[in-house]
Each structure stands twice: as structure tokens, then as C-alpha cells.
Design an enzyme around this catalytic site. Sequence first.
Site, PDB file in Angstrom:
ATOM      1  N   LEU A  61     -29.963  17.457   4.926  1.00  0.00           N
ATOM      2  CA  LEU A  61     -30.975  18.411   4.484  1.00  0.00           C
ATOM      3  C   LEU A  61     -31.608  19.108   5.691  1.00  0.00           C
ATOM      4  CD1 LEU A  61     -32.479  16.150   1.707  1.00  0.00           C
ATOM      5  CD2 LEU A  61     -31.161  18.252   1.342  1.00  0.00           C
ATOM      6  N   LYS A 167     -31.127  12.489  18.594  1.00  0.00           N
ATOM      7  CA  LYS A 167     -30.725  13.824  18.138  1.00  0.00           C
ATOM      8  C   LYS A 167     -31.662  14.892  18.686  1.00  0.00           C
ATOM      9  CE  LYS A 167     -28.744  17.192  16.001  1.00  0.00           C
ATOM     10  NZ  LYS A 167     -28.448  17.265  14.571  1.00  0.00           N
ATOM     11  N   LYS A 236     -37.737  24.782  14.723  1.00  0.00           N
ATOM     12  CA  LYS A 236     -38.158  23.535  14.069  1.00  0.00           C
ATOM     13  C   LYS A 236     -37.781  22.327  14.899  1.00  0.00           C
ATOM     14  CE  LYS A 236     -35.561  21.431  11.384  1.00  0.00           C
ATOM     15  NZ  LYS A 236     -34.667  20.222  11.417  1.00  0.00           N
TER      16      LYS A 236
END
Length: 285
Positions: A61, A167, A236
Site C-alpha cells: 500500500l 527501507k 512522503k
Amino acid sequence: MRVAVVGTGRMGAAMAARVAGAGHDLTVWNRTPAKAEGLGGPVAGTAREAVADADVVVVSLADDAAVRAAYGGPDGLVAGLGPEQVVVDTSTVAPETVRALAGDVAATGAALLDTPVSGSVPSVESGTILVMAGGDADALERARPALESFAERIILLGPVGAGATMKLAVNAMVFGLNQTLAESLVLAERAGVDREQAYEVIASSAVAAPFVHYKRAAFADPGSAPVAFALDLVAKDLDLAAALAAEVGAEVPQLATNRGVVGDAIAAGRGGEDLSALAEHLRGG
């Protein structure tokens, strides 16, 4: 193995196709059902229905809000989980988000692993992507057949949250390379070197990381390449990395510089464009 894929955007759809191609029994769910069709398995009406009979649930997502929405509520995936199931979440989210969700998942008897990936959609399609995992080693072994349908290497880094942390660190470096690549290419062009020739030199030089090779078409011909990673999502991820850096007291001046340039490009109306569009932004195009 019965595998549910929750979230079938560009990466999730590629993962679902690989899962089905590996012979697993696939069920998919997406907030927009039409985007989940034709991937090799039935489309469930809710996330809860999708995961109810799955051995492994693969989640892909866009951000923290989308992840929390898919997990929660009476139709969310947590409501459909039970003992021995494993959720592997490949989304790029804050470590605190995945740690909080791990508790909700554990209360059902299932296990949550944060398993973000490094690579591109073509890396998924070729089964060569890297998985950075956080969580229980036994749960990872149970989920391994599903992950190996699209991953070449899986590295277990520590407890839940370790994958999400790594990540963000990797993406901060990727975005730094993207920024440097854009600047260097534009510099060479402005000084009279042909763009294709300049890129050929860069791709043959000491900085020729895999990113440089698989982004070649996007940089060489900006108008023809599809959007693989929008600048809005870059912002983001950089914000998540900056928040993590502030939390742990890490100095990240390059990250702050890159975030400023990305912000300028978004303000110029490029938020929906691929991250390679930074070169066009620097050209003033």
C-alpha cells in the site's frame, strides 16, 4: 500455498502476478476493485474476506494512512486473521506504524513481518527484488515460499520495525542518487554534451548502480517513460526518513537538501511525475 495480496497498485499487481505464476492459490483485494482484476486470482469484496483463508498475506500500500485503513475496522484484514497466518507488509511506512500493527495482528494469533523491498516493478516481474525483513524468523520461514515468488534475496534484519527502518535508509540513498544523477546529466548537457552520450558515460562509470541502468529510459526521454515512483511519494518517504533521523538523533544534511529540491519540484506542479522528472525541473522545462 494460499496467498492473499492486499493492495494492487504497480508493485502489488506485479507481486500478485508472480505469486499466481509460481502456482500459489491467489486472492486479491484493492480499494478500487477494477485494479485488482486479471492478476491470476479472484477479487475479494473486502480485505477481511481476502485474508480469511490465506496462509500468507502480502500487503502493498502507498502510505501509513492507507495501511492503517486496510488493517482496521470490521472489514479490515485484522478482522479476518487467525492463528498461524503470516502477514508480510511490503509497504514503505514508519517503523512505529508497523510495530503498532504487529500488536493488533499478534492478538489474532497471526504474525506480522515488515518486509519492504528495494527495486522496481521490473525487478518484481523478473523475481530479482530484495526483501528487507523485520520480525520472527520462524514466521519468515513460513512466508518464504510466497516471498520467493518475486524476491531474489531476503535479509532478516531484526525485530519488527527493522525492515521499515532499513527501507527508509535505502530510499534516502536512492533519492540522493536520483538527485545527483539529474544534476550531473543537466550539467553535462548545459556544457554541450549530448544527453544520450552523457548518460552512456554515467552508466559505464564508477557510479553505475542498478538504479542508473533501470532509470535510463526515464532520464533519456522524459516524455515517454511511465511514472514508476511519483515525486509525491518521494516526499512522503523523505519525510518519514527525516522523522526517524530526528527520533534517533542522526545527522542527515543531504536528506534535507534533497527534500528541499523535491519540494520545489512539487510546488512547480510535478508531484505526480516520476522522480526522474527532477532533471526536467532543473532544466527549467
